[in-house]
Scaffold this active site. Structure first.
Site, short mmCIF file in Angstrom:
data_model
loop_
_atom_site.label_atom_id
_atom_site.label_comp_id
_atom_site.label_asym_id
_atom_site.label_seq_id
_atom_site.Cartn_x
_atom_site.Cartn_y
_atom_site.Cartn_z
N TYR A 163 0.81 -1.22 0.00
CA TYR A 163 0.00 0.00 0.00
C TYR A 163 0.84 1.27 0.00
O TYR A 163 0.65 2.15 -0.86
CB TYR A 163 -0.97 -0.03 1.17
CG TYR A 163 -1.84 1.19 1.29
CD1 TYR A 163 -2.91 1.38 0.43
CD2 TYR A 163 -1.59 2.16 2.26
CE1 TYR A 163 -3.72 2.50 0.53
CE2 TYR A 163 -2.40 3.28 2.38
CZ TYR A 163 -3.45 3.45 1.51
OH TYR A 163 -4.24 4.57 1.60
N LYS A 167 1.08 4.29 -3.01
CA LYS A 167 0.74 5.70 -2.76
C LYS A 167 1.94 6.61 -2.97
O LYS A 167 1.78 7.76 -3.39
CB LYS A 167 0.18 5.86 -1.34
CG LYS A 167 -1.19 5.23 -1.14
CD LYS A 167 -2.25 5.87 -2.02
CE LYS A 167 -3.64 5.37 -1.69
NZ LYS A 167 -4.70 6.00 -2.52
#
Length: 245
Positions: A163, A167
């Site tokens: 994750y 990002k």
């Protein structure tokens, strides 16, 4: 009336952001991978007297779905004022740098990065027709390379391979996009809503969806003197919000 498209807006922070912007007088296109869920979200908003919302089937991982959504919205309006790239997945746990598979990385990046690219490129023409176009890419302070390399940061030990890296890549795309649009009225920023309690994190977050939505909406509504090409996480930096990359 200004018009906004929010991806992944049928629940969580996306839904609350739609709720907030409807209260500010926006017309909101509720992007939802499952159209039934999107329509249920619209009905919930209408039950509160917020009628300027419409569900749009939009799966950011599917190019045909993105183009179909662009065609549908294009039949309804010649202008889009705001795009909020909110749809995202966390990739599940654990997220070991040595054990996560390429397939796991591809799945997370397909939504969190490639999905943003697909949607942004598909809708850029409608955004160019706005007098004050805004793009908000929903990011995370956990993607900051500066913070994650600082042993004194309170979340230093909270490492995850999937994750945050997706990002961080999104943040770089935000910088590039803002640069390409620098000689225009566009404002393009990456915004972290904070550690908000939603299904996304099994409600382990300490903030509310209302707090997260207000942070995102703030940068959807900034004036022509506002920032562009910046990364904001007001939970990390309450004074200015600006966060190190």
């Amino acid at each position: 009336m200004k018009k906004v498209l929010i991806t992944g807006a049928n629940k969580g922070i996306g839904f609350e952001t739609a709720h907030y912007l409807l209260q500010q007088g926006f017309y909101v296109f509720i992007g939802s991978r499952n159209i039934e869920n999107g329509e249920a979200a619209v009905e919930k908003l209408k039950a509160e007297g917020l009628h300027n919302a419409e569900a749009i089937q939009l799966d950011v991982t599917n190019a045909a779905s993105v183009l179909a959504a662009r065609a549908t919205i294009g039949k309804k309006t010649e202008r889009l004022d705001v795009l909020i790239n909110n749809a995202g997945i966390n990739g599940g746990l654990p997220q070991s740098a040595l054990e996560a598979t390429i397939e796991q990385f591809e799945k997370v990046f397909d939504t969190n990065l490639y999905g943003v690219v697909r949607v942004t490129q598909a809708f850029i023409d409608l955004l160019r027709n706005s007098e004050q176009p805004r793009i908000v890419n929903v990011s995370s302070s956990g993607s900051s390379l500066t913070l994650h390399s600082d042993p004194s940061w309170k979340y230093y030990t909270h490492k995850a391979a999937l994750y945050p890296s997706s990002k961080a890549a999104l943040n770089m795309f935000t910088i590039d996009l803002a640069y390409e649009l620098r000689d225009s009225q566009f404002k393009v920023n990456a915004v972290c809503p904070g550690f908000v309690a939603t299904d996304f994190n099994n409600h382990r977050g300490t903030g509310t969806v209302q707090e997260g939505a207000s942070r995102i909406a703030k940068y959807a509504m900034i004036g022509n003197d506002g920032p562009t090409g910046k990364f904001f996480a007001e939970e990390y930096n309450p004074e200015t919000g600006e966060t190190p990359w």
